[in-house]
Motif scaffolding. Structure first.
Motif, mmCIF file in Angstrom:
data_model
loop_
_atom_site.group_PDB
_atom_site.id
_atom_site.type_symbol
_atom_site.label_atom_id
_atom_site.label_comp_id
_atom_site.label_asym_id
_atom_site.label_seq_id
_atom_site.Cartn_x
_atom_site.Cartn_y
_atom_site.Cartn_z
ATOM 1 N N ILE A 95 0.820 -1.218 0.000
ATOM 2 C CA ILE A 95 0.000 0.000 0.000
ATOM 3 C C ILE A 95 0.854 1.268 0.000
ATOM 4 C CG2 ILE A 95 -1.891 -1.163 1.179
ATOM 5 C CD1 ILE A 95 -1.101 0.493 3.696
ATOM 6 N N SER A 96 2.149 1.122 0.258
ATOM 7 C CA SER A 96 3.016 2.305 0.298
ATOM 8 C C SER A 96 3.419 2.789 -1.085
ATOM 9 C CB SER A 96 4.300 1.992 1.041
ATOM 10 O OG SER A 96 4.006 1.716 2.360
ATOM 11 N N PHE A 97 3.240 1.942 -2.088
ATOM 12 C CA PHE A 97 3.661 2.325 -3.433
ATOM 13 C C PHE A 97 2.486 2.817 -4.233
ATOM 14 C CE2 PHE A 97 6.745 -1.122 -2.324
ATOM 15 C CZ PHE A 97 7.736 -0.232 -1.950
ATOM 16 N N GLY A 113 6.305 0.476 -12.682
ATOM 17 C CA GLY A 113 7.234 0.512 -11.557
ATOM 18 C C GLY A 113 8.675 0.453 -11.937
ATOM 19 N N GLU A 114 9.017 -0.192 -13.047
ATOM 20 C CA GLU A 114 10.422 -0.237 -13.437
ATOM 21 C C GLU A 114 10.528 -0.596 -14.908
ATOM 22 O OE1 GLU A 114 12.551 -3.511 -11.483
ATOM 23 O OE2 GLU A 114 10.614 -4.500 -11.265
ATOM 24 N N ARG A 122 10.703 -0.922 -6.640
ATOM 25 C CA ARG A 122 10.730 -0.019 -5.494
ATOM 26 C C ARG A 122 11.820 1.015 -5.664
ATOM 27 N NH1 ARG A 122 9.853 -5.088 -1.608
ATOM 28 N NH2 ARG A 122 11.622 -5.720 -2.879
ATOM 29 N N ARG A 123 11.419 2.237 -5.443
ATOM 30 C CA ARG A 123 12.286 3.371 -5.733
ATOM 31 C C ARG A 123 13.222 3.608 -4.561
ATOM 32 N NH1 ARG A 123 9.103 8.832 -7.324
ATOM 33 N NH2 ARG A 123 10.487 10.343 -6.354
ATOM 34 N N ILE A 124 14.498 3.664 -4.831
ATOM 35 C CA ILE A 124 15.493 3.812 -3.774
ATOM 36 C C ILE A 124 16.454 4.931 -4.137
ATOM 37 C CG2 ILE A 124 17.413 2.688 -2.564
ATOM 38 C CD1 ILE A 124 16.037 -0.010 -3.240
ATOM 39 N N GLU A 125 16.596 5.896 -3.234
ATOM 40 C CA GLU A 125 17.633 6.909 -3.412
ATOM 41 C C GLU A 125 18.875 6.389 -2.697
ATOM 42 O OE1 GLU A 125 17.645 9.634 -5.104
ATOM 43 O OE2 GLU A 125 15.538 10.158 -5.458
ATOM 44 N N LEU A 126 19.940 6.142 -3.457
ATOM 45 C CA LEU A 126 21.163 5.645 -2.818
ATOM 46 C C LEU A 126 21.634 6.643 -1.766
ATOM 47 C CD1 LEU A 126 23.019 4.216 -5.944
ATOM 48 C CD2 LEU A 126 21.736 2.963 -4.219
#
Lengths: 1056, 81
Positions: free
Chosen positions: A658-660, A730-731, A871-875
């Motif tokens: 639900i967070s995406f 998503g990707e 899932r989106r990740i900021e390094l």
């Protein structure tokens, strides 16, 4: 007959090139000279005979001796030049095309010469040579000598034909020079080792081909007298003036060419080839034969380059080039991978013994396949009007593109002429027509639908200030279809009417808890009917909901609650334990009875409050909230309904986090479409494998999921699946995966690739996957959805030409309002700088290009943002948190490529400071970051590698396999562990897995788990479910579990 | 020095010992020597007189005629020496 001699290096390259294409006139150098005056035909023929007699190059032929090509000069070559009267009415162009395509027999004669009489006062001399015996300079030597000999014969004056230099002397010179040219050899060797990769012109990757096509076309661009004059005037200015006007012009064209190449390829390190004429002496200047050799010019373009700055660097390199470009230096290695040639031609063809001449360099329409573009700068008649010939390979430049390049180049040339102190990025490249096509027409509502989507989708809708919110759309369904099933969860079904009743009751209860328009309510529940009831109830109060996934670490949850200043937290009993919040908590289980006592009357509070705030990874170390309005949400969902819902009563699963914002489609689309939402709750452990249940139960006909999900399904047959529509988002969606899915499901299945950052509300660009015309590695993302616009801009905010890679900007009704309480970031990302295009745009940070078919292609990130399983990740967020550990001085986190296609790429952290156990660092991160953001590897380094500019040099970081992994290694200690260790190593493709390493931490994912389970079942001859791999996440734990299962089986057997 | 330079240019670049070059003859402007030829001359004086000509010095003023070249070589020799 003279003796055989070996070929010069330059000739050898030409000879080899011709062998690759034995029937292609790659190297025919063809000129026509239109002579406007009377010609004495017999004298002309005699002159040509003498010319051949006195030019050894013209009499040179080639043969292979013992596998080695050799050249020799025929002592006599009998050649009767053809003279023909032109038949009126015939098409000269047709004759030329035929003649130009003729192949020379390299062992007999390498030239062709015809005199064509059109009238008594008009002749055309057609003269062509194979490049092996001539070059552009040589062609002008032949012409000039021909004119002189003709003149002398005509006037019966004395002449010295012997002054034509023999090519034989050049052969000796080339050999001699090579012996003493050590510094030049060294110079070019060094250059050949620093050649950059081949740039993709206009983003086009040439199809790989064993024998790549040589078809090429010449686009002629007249600079015109005015522009040419201004260029000449420039060559006299102090900062431009070089030794000669030619050299100054060469430097100008080289500068513009490099600037242009950078602008149309995006590549900063660039190389072009340019020929040296290799005729430094007077004698060689009067010699037919081939002397030119190609040498590389290498430059890097910098962000702050002006034309002048670039010009200065190029001027210096031209001098180096002139110094070291010497005969015999050329080799295949020297120009490897260089796809662009600049050929500045000095040769001129002036009048023919007093007869005015118009000379034309004709094109055989073939060129070396490696050369995507040859830019020829010519001024044959020395009239002052400079011409540019763009010889372009047709495999790279299609018709549309061919017609554009001239304009783009001229934009930059004119910018240079107008003001060379300006940035090379300042001038826009595209024409008004292109602007119309790629900006206006591309974003036109009418054009969007037809290409990519079904005809049905053309029923557009208007989003005005009066719009139907998703809540209203849902209520509409309640009114029309009260008894239809809205929600199905485990074995319970709930009708629209019952569902709405629950919503109303909760809404009234929320009001009693002081939830008002503008309140913010966090929802921290698993996927359940309560989740949906809560969302709609929050909306009915005019409030905003904030979804928080239950698998987030507590610190992250606390941060979000605090950051968003939630007025209320809705949750369930078993989840509420750890929550420590200053605000109110509504525990649905505890207050169930109280809620049910509320009245079920219609409630809907008008409010401008946002629909939801979704948190995404933030590069500064903390997640950031994206605020999305009802209007934006409604725009997406109304479009999605019109695009994806093709039959009544659609059934759609709710099975993703639900967070995406990806999940927003599954949350609401069925409920505004008189459909049914089937809810799949998260399981207790590790990876979310709800998808497998969705597929197994086979109840849904439309599904929204990520490419990583699809990878789980790869390779099996799903012919009986009811799914007809797949929305993939998503990707990056790889084409081979799309093909595999398309074939393993029913042929009727429609697969949509949907692109959209949270900031532009779920999906804003879409493409239906088409097995027939998808040739790229990834499925294109397509065209904007209704009421959305997309632009690809460069750093200067100019739209880039079609094909060129730039940053993707989106605008329109679906833009999020802002980042929650981050005015600075909002201003930066939701820019109002390009008002000519749109009042407000979101800078996606994604790289994209508009391909030849008018579809957008996604090409990765500009910054450090990565995606794992959608899932989106900021390094930067991981780095920021890692840096807060007291023993870490500095760190960098990178995404390392997957070891094979079934595994995910992995995060690796490199740090300086004090060497620390990996599990200590991992624990530190795990307090604030969700599991999927935890690096698999932690590697200590003495120092982080830096680039010249002092930035971290990612390329110099060790790769995962050679990195020293610092998980605590414990070897297998019993038979179960040993077998499991072997299976894990096989599936994950790494050796050093300790028995206490967690599956997810050493590169495992759902897909790997599926493969692992199959192997475990074979090895131990038992059945286990995939969940067990996550429930017992280490070799040690799984080993114990398997031991227990086997014991149980044995006991059962014993009891029977 | 001028003699050495003159001889080199006449023999190696112009290939004609008969040509009488004066010290003031415009080498580049007249078209007698082109950019590539001038580079050969620079390579020659570098070797012959033991100097190095940096790209920033490769301007017309230093190489327009034999006199300028000689002056430049002398200047360079003092700097390098």
């Amino acid at each position: 007959m003279s003796i055989s001699k070996s070929l010069t290096n330059s000739q050898l390259l030409l000879w080899t090139g011709q062998q690759l294409y034995p029937n292609t006139p790659l190297y025919n150098m063809i000129f026509t000279f239109e002579l406007s005056g009377k010609i004495e035909v017999e004298i002309f023929r005699e002159a040509f005979r003498l010319l051949v007699q006195h030019s050894d190059a013209m009499r040179t032929v080639f043969e292979v001796v013992n596998g080695v090509p050799q050249q020799k000069v025929l002592s006599e070559l009998v050649y009767e030049m053809e003279v023909m009267d032109w038949v009126e009415g015939e098409d000269f162009e047709v004759w030329l095309a035929d003649r130009n395509g003729r192949m020379f027999d390299l062992s007999r004669c390498l030239f062709d010469s015809v005199l064509i009489r059109f009238s008594e006062e008009k002749y055309v001399w057609y003269s062509s040579q194979h490049h092996l015996i001539s070059d552009a300079w040589s062609a002008s030597v032949l012409y000039r000598n021909m004119a002189e000999i003709y003149g002398h014969l005509l006037n019966k004056t004395k002449h010295k034909i012997s002054e034509i230099t023999l090519f034989n002397s050049y052969l000796n010179y080339e050999k001699e020079n090579h012996k003493k040219a050590n510094s030049a050899i060294q110079f070019w060797q060094q250059k050949s080792q620093s050649l950059p990769q081949t740039p993709r012109l206009y983003g086009i990757s040439k199809p790989k081909d064993n024998i790549p096509p040589t078809q090429s076309q010449r686009i002629i661009c007249d600079l015109g007298l005015e522009r040419s004059t201004r260029l000449r005037a420039l060559t006299r200015e102090a900062d431009i003036r070089a030794w000669t006007e030619h050299l100054s012009l060469f430097n100008i064209f080289t500068t513009v060419l490099f600037a242009w190449l950078h602008r149309i390829s995006g590549q900063s390190e660039l190389a072009i080839s340019t020929p040296a004429h290799n005729r430094p002496t007077a004698a060689f200047k009067n010699m037919p034969g081939v002397c030119i050799e190609l040498f590389p010019l290498i430059h890097s373009i910098e962000k702050n380059d002006t034309f002048k700055r670039l010009f200065q660097r190029i001027s210096v390199s031209s001098l180096e080039f002139l110094k070291y470009a010497q005969s015999g230096m050329v080799s295949p290695e020297l120009n490897r991978g260089i796809n662009v040639v600049l050929n500045y031609i000095h040769a001129t063809f002036e009048d023919f013994n007093g007869i005015p001449v118009t000379s034309n360099w004709l094109y055989s329409n073939h060129a070396d396949a490696i050369h995507d573009l040859r830019l020829q700068v010519v001024n044959f008649s020395a009239t002052g009007n400079i011409q540019l010939y763009f010889d372009v390979n047709e495999a790279v430049f299609d018709v549309t593109l061919k017609n554009r390049i001239k304009g783009h180049f001229l934009k930059l040339l004119d910018a240079f002429i107008a003001d060379r102190t300006q940035s090379i990025f300042k001038a826009s490249l595209i024409s008004e027509k292109e602007y119309q096509e790629i900006i206006i027409d591309f974003n036109n509502e009418k054009n969007k639908m037809s290409d990519t989507l079904e005809p049905k989708m053309s029923d557009t809708f208007e989003v005005s200030d009066i719009f139907m919110s998703v809540l209203e759309l849902f209520e509409h369904q309640v009114k029309n279809n009260p008894e239809n099933i809205a929600i199905s969860y485990k074995k319970e079904n709930c009708t629209y009417s019952d569902f709405n009743k629950k919503i109303n009751q909760l809404a009234h209860y929320l009001q009693s808890k002081n939830i008002r328009p503008g309140s913010r309510v966090a929802i921290y529940t698993k996927r359940s009917p309560d989740l949906l009831v809560s969302i709609f109830a929050v909306w009915k109060c005019g409030a905003t909901y904030i979804p928080i996934a239950t698998d987030y670490p507590m610190e992250r949850v606390q941060y979000m609650l605090k950051d968003v200043q939630a007025d209320l937290l809705i949750t369930h009993r078993n989840l509420a334990v750890d929550i420590n919040t200053d605000g109110l908590v509504l525990n649905l289980d505890n207050e169930y009875k109280k809620i049910r006592k509320n009245i079920d009357t219609y409630l809907s509070v008008k409010s401008d409050a946002p629909a939801y705030i979704i948190y995404t990874s933030g590069s500064t170390g903390k997640p950031k909230g994206v605020v999305v309005s009802h209007k934006s949400l409604s725009n997406y969902l109304q479009w999605a309904k019109s695009a994806y819902i093709t039959k009544p009563n659609p059934t759609m699963p709710l099975f993703t986090s639900i967070s995406f914002d990806l999940t927003v489609t599954s949350l609401f689309l069925p409920l505004i479409s008189n459909g049914q939402s089937i809810i799949y709750e998260e399981n207790e452990t590790g990876a979310d494998l709800a998808l497998l249940d969705v597929i197994e139960e086979n109840k849904v006909d439309i599904i929204k999921l990520t490419p990583s999900h699809l990878a789980l399904l790869k390779g099996k047959n799903y012919e009986n699946s009811l799914i007809r529509t797949m929305i993939v988002g998503g990707e990056d969606f790889k084409t081979d995966l799309a093909f595999s899915i398309q074939y393993s499901f029913s042929k009727k299945i429609k697969i949509y690739n949907e692109y959209g950052p949270t900031e532009a509300t779920v999906g804003c660009i879409v493409q239906q996957f088409n097995t027939k015309n998808t040739v790229q590695k990834s499925v294109p993302i397509g065209v904007p959805i209704a009421n959305m616009q997309a632009f690809i801009l460069d750093d200067f905010g100019h739209p880039v030409p079609q094909g060129v890679v730039g940053e993707l900007y989106v605008a329109g009704a679906g833009l999020a309002e802002k980042y929650w309480q981050r005015a600075d970031l909002t201003k930066e990302k939701f820019t109002k700088k390009h008002t000519a295009l749109a009042p407000r745009m979101y800078r996606t940070g994604d790289l994209a290009r508009l391909n030849e078919s008018g579809q957008l292609e996604y090409l990765g990130r500009i910054d450090q943002q990565v995606k794992i399983s959608g899932r989106r990740i900021e390094l930067g967020e991981i780095e920021a948190v890692l840096n807060t550990h007291p023993l870490v001085k500095n760190c960098v986190v990178t995404l390392q490529a997957a070891r094979n296609e079934t595994l995910d790429p992995q995060l690796a952290a490199f740090y300086t400071g004090t060497k620390t156990a990996a599990n200590v660092l991992r624990k530190h991160l795990a307090r604030q970051l969700p599991d999927y953001m935890l690096p698999a590897y932690f590697s200590y380094l003495d120092t982080l590698p830096l680039t010249k500019n002092g930035k971290i040099n990612h390329a110099a970081l060790p790769v995962l396999n050679s990195a020293v992994s610092e998980h605590i290694y414990v070897a297998p200690s019993n038979e179960f562990e040993e077998i499991l260790h072997e299976l894990w190593s096989e599936v994950l493709e790494i050796e050093e897995i300790g028995v206490h390493d967690k599956f997810l931490n050493v590169g495992g994912n759902s897909l790997a788990a599926l493969r692992l389970v199959t192997r475990i079942e074979e090895a131990f001859d038992l059945k286990i479910t995939v969940n067990k791999v996550f429930e017992y996440p280490t070799i040690a734990e799984l080993g114990k579990h398997i031991e227990a299962v086997i014991l149980e089986i044995l006991e059962q057997e014993a009891n029977q | 020095m001028t003699n050495t330079i003159t001889t080199y240019i006449e023999k190696e670049i112009l290939n004609s010992p008969d040509t009488q070059l004066t010290d003031q003859d415009d080498l580049l402007g007249s078209g007698l020597v082109d950019s590539m030829g001038l580079m050969r001359i620079i390579a020659f004086i570098e070797e012959e007189f033991g100097i190095a000509v940096p790209p920033t010095d490769m301007v017309i003023e230093h190489f327009m005629n034999i006199e300028a070249i000689s002056n430049y070589v002398l200047k360079r020799q003092t700097i390098d020496g």
